[in-house]
Design an enzyme around this catalytic site. Structure first.
Site, PDB file in Angstrom:
ATOM      1  N   CYS A   3      -0.432   4.145   2.062  1.00  0.00           N
ATOM      2  CA  CYS A   3      -0.233   3.917   3.425  1.00  0.00           C
ATOM      3  C   CYS A   3       1.439   4.146   3.882  1.00  0.00           C
ATOM      4  CB  CYS A   3      -0.407   2.356   4.166  1.00  0.00           C
ATOM      5  SG  CYS A   3      -1.916   1.862   3.317  1.00  0.00           S
ATOM      6  N   ASP A   4       2.240   3.542   3.261  1.00  0.00           N
ATOM      7  CA  ASP A   4       3.564   3.578   3.462  1.00  0.00           C
ATOM      8  C   ASP A   4       4.435   4.381   2.856  1.00  0.00           C
ATOM      9  OD1 ASP A   4       2.959   1.789   5.636  1.00  0.00           O
ATOM     10  OD2 ASP A   4       3.016  -0.185   4.193  1.00  0.00           O
ATOM     11  N   CYS A  64       0.873  -1.026   0.032  1.00  0.00           N
ATOM     12  CA  CYS A  64      -0.110  -0.084   0.035  1.00  0.00           C
ATOM     13  C   CYS A  64       0.866   1.212  -0.318  1.00  0.00           C
ATOM     14  CB  CYS A  64      -0.874  -0.095   1.184  1.00  0.00           C
ATOM     15  SG  CYS A  64      -1.967   1.645   1.303  1.00  0.00           S
TER      16      CYS A  64
END
Ligand code: NDP
Length: 314
Positions: free
Chosen positions: A139-140, A136
């Site tokens: 997300c990261d 992701c």
């Protein structure tokens, strides 16, 4: 085999399931929530969550999951662990069978079983989970500012992730197994126009290396061909974008699903084509797949369940 009756059954324990449970329990629906094999869902695989509103300092995925769970418990949700193994949504009340033979007969069902990112299946993906391997970018990606990263895949998701990462990282490599990108024209053009992205066509990943985290990927160019060549690519982050798999198989005979398996809902609502059965979170969301959008759809599903029960005098 034991059978019990519930007004509201929630299957799945990501942000969608827990939020549905918070709303349903506050509305006195006495919901029963089954957590499945991975309580907390995909969120538990994310180390730091910095984009969930309300946590200005960020929070770990497991801690956010625990907070959501505690909030659902506080209002009286009954939470059990166990995997749904069978669903009969042919007529109301609907019957869901769980492991160990428990059958739950429910007036309303909220399907929040999530989606699972596909991985290549390399042992190194597990070895470096949370240490440079992610599925992701939204997300990261933030953790790879001014670092080198690679994205595996050649579809629209991979292009989107590569473009997003290019706004943060110093360089992005796309590792594509074929000699073309299968993504749409517009995405291919955007990738081609971005100087920070290099597409490595006809490359396959066979492993990762690094001491305390990912420091590079072992690639093979022209795998299985006479001119096969091993290449080591130094990178700090390795992102998978080879597709997601919605966990909808159990329900696919009854609700409508798209060609990939995402449950189709009615317009902006979480209603499926089965009255009283709602789908929330990633199992019904091929587009956004965020914790906060999943939570929002869980809220909508619980409100819909409450209305449905009221309208049917249940
Ligand atoms: P896709 O199935 O379209 O693409 C998957 C990519 O991963 C392909 O390039 C495929 O390679 C590659 N891949 C799959 N398995 C492996 C493997 N084992 N090793 C190496 N590479 C692998 O998935 P997406 O998630 O990209 O897209 C899903 C759907 O969602 C599509 O219909 C897409 O158009 C849509 N979408 C639309 C967006 C938009 O419109 N903004 C954004 C994101 C997705 P190969 O080509 O060789 O099979």
């Amino acid at each position: 085999m034991s059978r019990e009756h519930r007004r509201c059954l929630i299957i799945g324990s990501g942000p969608a399931g827990y939020t549905a449970a918070i709303y349903a329990s506050r509305a006195n629906l006495s919901p029963l929530l089954y957590e499945g094999i991975q309580p907390g869902g995909q969120l538990t695989q994310t180390t730091d969550v910095e984009n969930f509103p309300g946590y200005p300092e960020g929070i770990t995925g497991p801690a956010l999951t625990q907070d959501l769970r505690n909030q659902a418990l506080r209002f009286g949700t009954e939470i059990r662990s166990g995997l749904a193994t069978k669903a009969d949504l042919s007529k109301a009340p609907y019957v869901i069978t769980f492991e160990e033979g428990v059958e739950v007969e429910a007036d309303t069902v909220i399907i929040a079983t999530g989606a699972s990112a596909k991985y290549l299946g390399l042992p190194d993906e597990e070895k470096y989970a949370g240490m440079g391997v992610s599925a992701c970018a939204t997300c990261d990606g933030f953790f790879y500012r001014n670092k080198k990263v690679a994205v595996v895949g050649g579809g629209d998701t991979a292009c989107e992730e590569a473009l997003y990462l290019a706004s943060l990282a110093s360089h992005v490599y796309m590792i594509v197994r074929k000699d073309y990108l299968r993504a749409s024209d517009i995405m291919r053009q955007r990738v081609a126009a971005n100087e920070k992205i290099t597409v490595l066509y006809e490359h396959n990943t066979v492993g990762l290396y690094g001491e305390d985290g990912v420091e590079g990927a072992h690639l093979v160019k022209h795998l299985g061909q006479p001119d096969e060549e091993r290449v080591d690519l130094p990178i700090d982050g390795f992102f998978l974008a080879i597709g997601h798999h919605p966990n909808s198989e159990l329900f696919a005979d009854y609700v409508e699903v798209d060609e990939v398996g995402y449950i189709k809902t009615e317009g902006p609502t979480p209603r499926t084509r089965v009255p009283g059965v709602f789908a929330a979170g990633d199992v019904a969301d091929p587009l956004y797949r965020q914790a906060v959008t999943a939570a929002a759809s869980g809220c909508k599903a619980a409100i819909e369940a409450e209305r449905y029960l009221g309208e049917h005098g249940l």
